[in-house]
Design an enzyme around this catalytic site. Sequence first.
Site, short mmCIF file in Angstrom:
data_model
loop_
_atom_site.label_atom_id
_atom_site.label_comp_id
_atom_site.label_asym_id
_atom_site.label_seq_id
_atom_site.Cartn_x
_atom_site.Cartn_y
_atom_site.Cartn_z
N ALA A 138 90.43 -5.16 -104.15
CA ALA A 138 90.94 -4.01 -103.41
C ALA A 138 91.80 -4.47 -102.24
O ALA A 138 91.58 -5.52 -101.65
CB ALA A 138 89.78 -3.16 -102.90
N GLY B 149 87.42 -6.03 -107.00
CA GLY B 149 87.89 -4.93 -107.84
C GLY B 149 88.68 -5.40 -109.03
O GLY B 149 88.76 -4.70 -110.05
N GLU C 33 86.08 -6.06 -111.55
CA GLU C 33 85.50 -4.77 -111.93
C GLU C 33 86.41 -4.03 -112.91
O GLU C 33 85.94 -3.35 -113.82
CB GLU C 33 85.25 -3.92 -110.69
CG GLU C 33 84.09 -4.45 -109.84
CD GLU C 33 83.88 -3.67 -108.57
OE1 GLU C 33 82.80 -3.06 -108.42
OE2 GLU C 33 84.78 -3.66 -107.72
N GLU D 157 82.54 -9.35 -102.45
CA GLU D 157 82.62 -8.34 -101.38
C GLU D 157 81.59 -8.52 -100.28
O GLU D 157 81.82 -8.14 -99.13
CB GLU D 157 82.46 -6.93 -101.99
CG GLU D 157 83.62 -6.47 -102.84
CD GLU D 157 83.50 -6.86 -104.30
OE1 GLU D 157 84.20 -6.25 -105.12
OE2 GLU D 157 82.72 -7.77 -104.62
#
Length: 725
Positions: A66, A116, A119, A141
């Site tokens: 992200a 992310g 993910e 994270e």
Amino acid sequence: MENFKIDVDADGIALITFDVPGRSMNTLTSGVMAEIPQWVERVKTDDAIKGAVLTSGKASGFCAGADLGDMASGMLGGADLQAAYDAGWRLNGALRALETCGKPVAAAINGLALGGGLELTLACHYRVVGDSPKIQLGLPEIKVGLFPGGGGTQRLSRLIGVQAAMMAMSEGKSFRPSDAKGAGIVHEVVPVGGEVEAARAWIRGGGKAVQPWDEKSFKLPGGDPYHPAGIQNFLVGNAMLRKQSYGNYPAVLNLMKAVYEGTQVPMDAALRIETRYFIKTLMTPQAQGMIRSLFLSKQELDKGAVRPAGVPKSDPKKVTVLGAGMMGAGIAYVQALAGIETILIDRDQEAADKGKAHVEELLKKRLSRGQIDQAKFDALLGSVTATTDYDLIKGSDLVIEAVFENREIKAEVTKRAEAQLAPGAVFGSNTSTLPITGLAEASVRPEDFIGIHFFSPVDKMMLVEIILGEKTGEAAIAKSLDYVMKIRKTPIVVNDGRGFYTSRCFGTYVAEGLAMLEEGYAPALIDNIGRMTGMPRGPLEMHDDVALDLSVKIAKQTKEDLGDQYQPLPGWKIVQTMVEDLGRFGRKNGKGFYDYETKPKKLWSGLSDLAPVRINDSTPELVEDQKRRLLYRQAIEVARCWEEGVIDDPREADVGAILAWGFAPWTGGPITMIDQTGLKAFVEQADKYAAKYGDRFSPPQLLRDMAEQGRTFYGDFAGKQKAAA
């Protein structure tokens, strides 16, 4: 679409290329997250598309996760909770639509996939990764105060089991391709360049468009939370996470809650549970502080945010290191990795060769891990010349002096080295405590003399503290920053003073541990409380690590320099006796506050003779108070450094504190801690400690003024940035 390109081949397989324009690395920006549902909808509804392969159009990697800057722009300003949840669900909803689109989707992972980025691939039905040691896969994270919020907590737990997933996520662990396959995170590892074709082959071979957890027969690997085996993951895991985090990190607890609750329900409900806990974590002061300091501020400093404007960019090609001990050899190693020709000089050839041997040892580790091949190993080692010949300094863009902390020795090597340097070349001293202005007196070119302070071990410690002398010029500052950025370290720039910024403030932590020892606190209690603050080790342990005899040498030098103004620290006599009478120097000779002859180390039994124990029992209230005491003592010294002009940028103060001496990362750094506590509340508590423990806790006038005026450090800094824009 701006960030994704779709090409459909003759077999009806859509190649979806992820390539964010104008970025060196793909990240999940708000624009990217808005486009994912668009191409998912096309894959789902376009009859000409039989399946899809998702890959990256960048050589730098697949996706780094992200865009936290994008995320934080709203978060740090105090986002509305419902709006934050809706934004968090946008990615989770899109990825859920991807895995339930009814057509097989494979991820061709041709570079690192973190956070992310990973993910996104976990929502695909099949994952192929290139076989390169440079590729990392992981969910890191937790390192910035968050946990995976794009389905990672639910999909990874269902793929590899709760125990393995929790360990990977709570540690922020990264996997190499082969390890990821062994763990069950990816399906196939192929030669680099063959990822897309392997993914296509899986689709052509009848790849299944249903995730394992959407099958009626699915069972959670290792058992669900109410299975006799599965419950152990949470009973034992809860204790392990407490031991790991001491309750300082809400992300760790919320991660476990999301996994515990989410693995008991279907995926759609599980993802909503994850999103709720993710947003709850995102709104904590710990997450906000860590994101700002460890991601946003660090990124800005890494890119040269404090570099003087208007000075042409430099690119150091040849650098000499004076002193081939562990520090000098470590510097030579990181220079070699950066492609810098290195001259490693010591007083005799044997010492110089020993330093190069350490470089070779570190390079062999990279070779054994597959990070470099034999040809690269030979080239890197060959770029380091071990010698006693100062004539080889000629042509160096920079000299780093890393000899003993002795003014006379440093003055001698400065004069010898400068005689070989061309105009404009920079001389940098790696001193950790001696004022740069004083050392520069030995220089005939003080405008090119600067402090370049590394931390040990150099290959692992990511900070470099650049210290300005009174006459240091802007060109020397810029060239030093260019050098630090080239060796891929994080620079901070501070002004001169005894101990500069990092050594001075770090010293207060170990010194306060000594004060507690003199007050009668049990040594085990002192170090346990120290670790519970979030510091990497207790103050006595850390004192052993930096060496007790070094503390004695520094204290004597300080006393000599300050004369009648010198004030011995509480507990100083204990250390002096241990060093001068008992020969206990710390970890380096196997005996200090701890005995290191056996493993694990044990507290030295004779310590109670020097420091009788009067406080051996603790209460939760005492522990919280002493944790605060240790953190406040450091933060007050940081504020004094600010008042004295040693440091003037909150980013450098916070990032420097965390990276240099391990100031509790969950706070976001000492300046963030003061701001988040509130200046008024911080000053009031500091005054209470000053009344109880002495003037060292007395807050500087700067803090009193800021408290009275309702100011904060970051508020003032934002105002300055806005005015300068």
